[in-house]
Structure formats: structure tokens, C-alpha cells
Design a protein around this motif. Sequence first.
Motif, mmCIF file in Angstrom:
data_model
loop_
_atom_site.group_PDB
_atom_site.id
_atom_site.type_symbol
_atom_site.label_atom_id
_atom_site.label_comp_id
_atom_site.label_asym_id
_atom_site.label_seq_id
_atom_site.Cartn_x
_atom_site.Cartn_y
_atom_site.Cartn_z
ATOM 1 N N LEU A 239 0.804 -1.212 0.000
ATOM 2 C CA LEU A 239 0.000 0.000 0.000
ATOM 3 C C LEU A 239 0.842 1.270 0.000
ATOM 4 C CD1 LEU A 239 -2.950 -0.910 2.371
ATOM 5 C CD2 LEU A 239 -2.965 -0.685 -0.092
ATOM 6 N N GLU A 240 2.085 1.199 0.493
ATOM 7 C CA GLU A 240 2.911 2.407 0.486
ATOM 8 C C GLU A 240 3.169 2.896 -0.936
ATOM 9 O OE1 GLU A 240 5.719 -1.092 0.519
ATOM 10 O OE2 GLU A 240 3.938 -0.543 1.653
ATOM 11 N N HIS A 241 3.026 2.015 -1.927
ATOM 12 C CA HIS A 241 3.215 2.407 -3.316
ATOM 13 C C HIS A 241 1.922 2.918 -3.939
ATOM 14 C CE1 HIS A 241 7.315 1.056 -3.550
ATOM 15 N NE2 HIS A 241 6.967 -0.049 -2.944
ATOM 16 N N ARG A 242 0.859 2.936 -3.159
ATOM 17 C CA ARG A 242 -0.426 3.397 -3.687
ATOM 18 C C ARG A 242 -0.788 4.785 -3.193
ATOM 19 N NH1 ARG A 242 -3.496 -1.440 -5.396
ATOM 20 N NH2 ARG A 242 -2.080 -3.154 -5.059
ATOM 21 N N ASN A 243 0.013 5.352 -2.312
ATOM 22 C CA ASN A 243 -0.270 6.681 -1.781
ATOM 23 C C ASN A 243 0.188 7.757 -2.749
ATOM 24 O OD1 ASN A 243 -1.341 5.701 0.641
ATOM 25 N ND2 ASN A 243 0.686 5.508 1.537
ATOM 26 N N ILE A 244 -0.469 8.899 -2.683
ATOM 27 C CA ILE A 244 -0.053 10.037 -3.481
ATOM 28 C C ILE A 244 0.978 10.799 -2.648
ATOM 29 C CG2 ILE A 244 -0.804 12.201 -4.510
ATOM 30 C CD1 ILE A 244 -3.463 10.797 -5.131
ATOM 31 N N LEU A 245 2.149 10.972 -3.233
ATOM 32 C CA LEU A 245 3.280 11.556 -2.518
ATOM 33 C C LEU A 245 3.821 12.776 -3.262
ATOM 34 C CD1 LEU A 245 5.190 8.223 -1.781
ATOM 35 C CD2 LEU A 245 3.653 9.462 -0.238
ATOM 36 N N PRO A 246 4.573 13.621 -2.553
ATOM 37 C CA PRO A 246 5.232 14.732 -3.253
ATOM 38 C C PRO A 246 6.212 14.200 -4.287
ATOM 39 C CG PRO A 246 5.346 15.032 -0.858
ATOM 40 C CD PRO A 246 4.818 13.644 -1.116
ATOM 41 N N TYR A 247 6.517 15.019 -5.281
ATOM 42 C CA TYR A 247 7.480 14.652 -6.308
ATOM 43 C C TYR A 247 8.802 14.265 -5.656
ATOM 44 C CZ TYR A 247 10.731 14.943 -10.155
ATOM 45 O OH TYR A 247 11.701 14.648 -11.066
ATOM 46 N N ASP A 248 9.441 13.245 -6.181
ATOM 47 C CA ASP A 248 10.723 12.765 -5.665
ATOM 48 C C ASP A 248 11.757 12.876 -6.792
ATOM 49 O OD1 ASP A 248 12.916 11.279 -4.768
ATOM 50 O OD2 ASP A 248 11.665 9.740 -3.827
ATOM 51 N N PRO A 249 12.826 13.662 -6.613
ATOM 52 C CA PRO A 249 13.847 13.783 -7.657
ATOM 53 C C PRO A 249 14.476 12.444 -8.053
ATOM 54 C CG PRO A 249 14.193 15.422 -5.937
ATOM 55 C CD PRO A 249 13.102 14.499 -5.453
#
Length: 178
Positions: free
Chosen positions: A10-20
Amino acid sequence: MKVDTFDEGLEHRNILPYDPAYSDVFAQVRRYVQENLESVELVHIGSTAIRGLRGKPMVDIAAITSREDLRAAQEEFERLGFHRRAVWVDKDEKPYVCGCIQHDGRRFNINIHICHRGDPVHKDSLAFMDILHRRPDLRRKYEEAKDHAHMIDPVNPEVYNREKEAVIKEIHAQIGLA
């Protein structure tokens, strides 16, 4: 580079800030593919390709091939360790493979959409990304649609994508893709 099974966590299903790191992950996959496959061009597409855009931490890639048979191209990616996943996006006219790689001690999911140059996966993705780069108002609108879709169903990617569809079509209409 080792390609693992797509991480369903599920951690890959969250909407997150942009990551460089997304651009570095794309570069790592591109090097690996270019070293092992001929006549395939990779283009970083989707939210992770747009600096500053929040999104799910999955690096989407268009694999542009000159092979007539897209399923044969899909098999080439499978030989590199990517795999098919029984999802709605894997169609004969738009084959799909995925996987998960390590980068700087972190796991990143990879989605590869196999297509021919100029087909909708290629052409429309680039036009959509271009308008989101140039128009912060549309980028915010798209992020809001993603947030809304995530609230409706954070687990099912088909529902998530369907819920974003109206805003995507509206943006496509503004750039002449409707």
C-alpha cells in the motif's frame, strides 16, 4: 540491474510529493534496457516525469519499438525480468510489463507501456505532460482529481484511473486531443 516482482504494498499506492529520484530511476532502467534490447526507445511519462507534480511513486515509461508485433516486444522485456500483470491496461494494441527495482536502497515500481512511435500512448502522453509542465493551473486541477480518485479507492488502480478520466479528457480537449 535486477528486476523484482511489482510491489503491491500500500505504500506504493499513496499520493506523494514529487521525488527527484524518479528521473534517476528512469535513467537506470533506460541504461539497462538499452544495453540489452535493440531498437527500443524509452520515454519517461506520467506524473513521476513532471517535476513538482504529486503522484503515486510508480515510474511510468513508454517503450517505443519498431517491432511490428508488440507482444513479441513484450516478451523481450520479460526476458529482462519484467513481467506481465493481469491488469486492464495490458491489451494487444498496448502491451504492458512491470517490475520493481532497487535504487539507493529504496524500491521503485516500474510500469512499461509498449507502443509504436506516434500512437496514443506515446503522442498523447507527451502532449499531456507538456501542458502540465506549462500550465500550473491544470497541474493543480489534475492533482485535485488524483486526490479525489485516491479517496474513492486507494487500492484498485482501475478505479483510480477511471475516476481521473473526466479531468484528463478536459485537459486533452484544451490541447486538441479530444
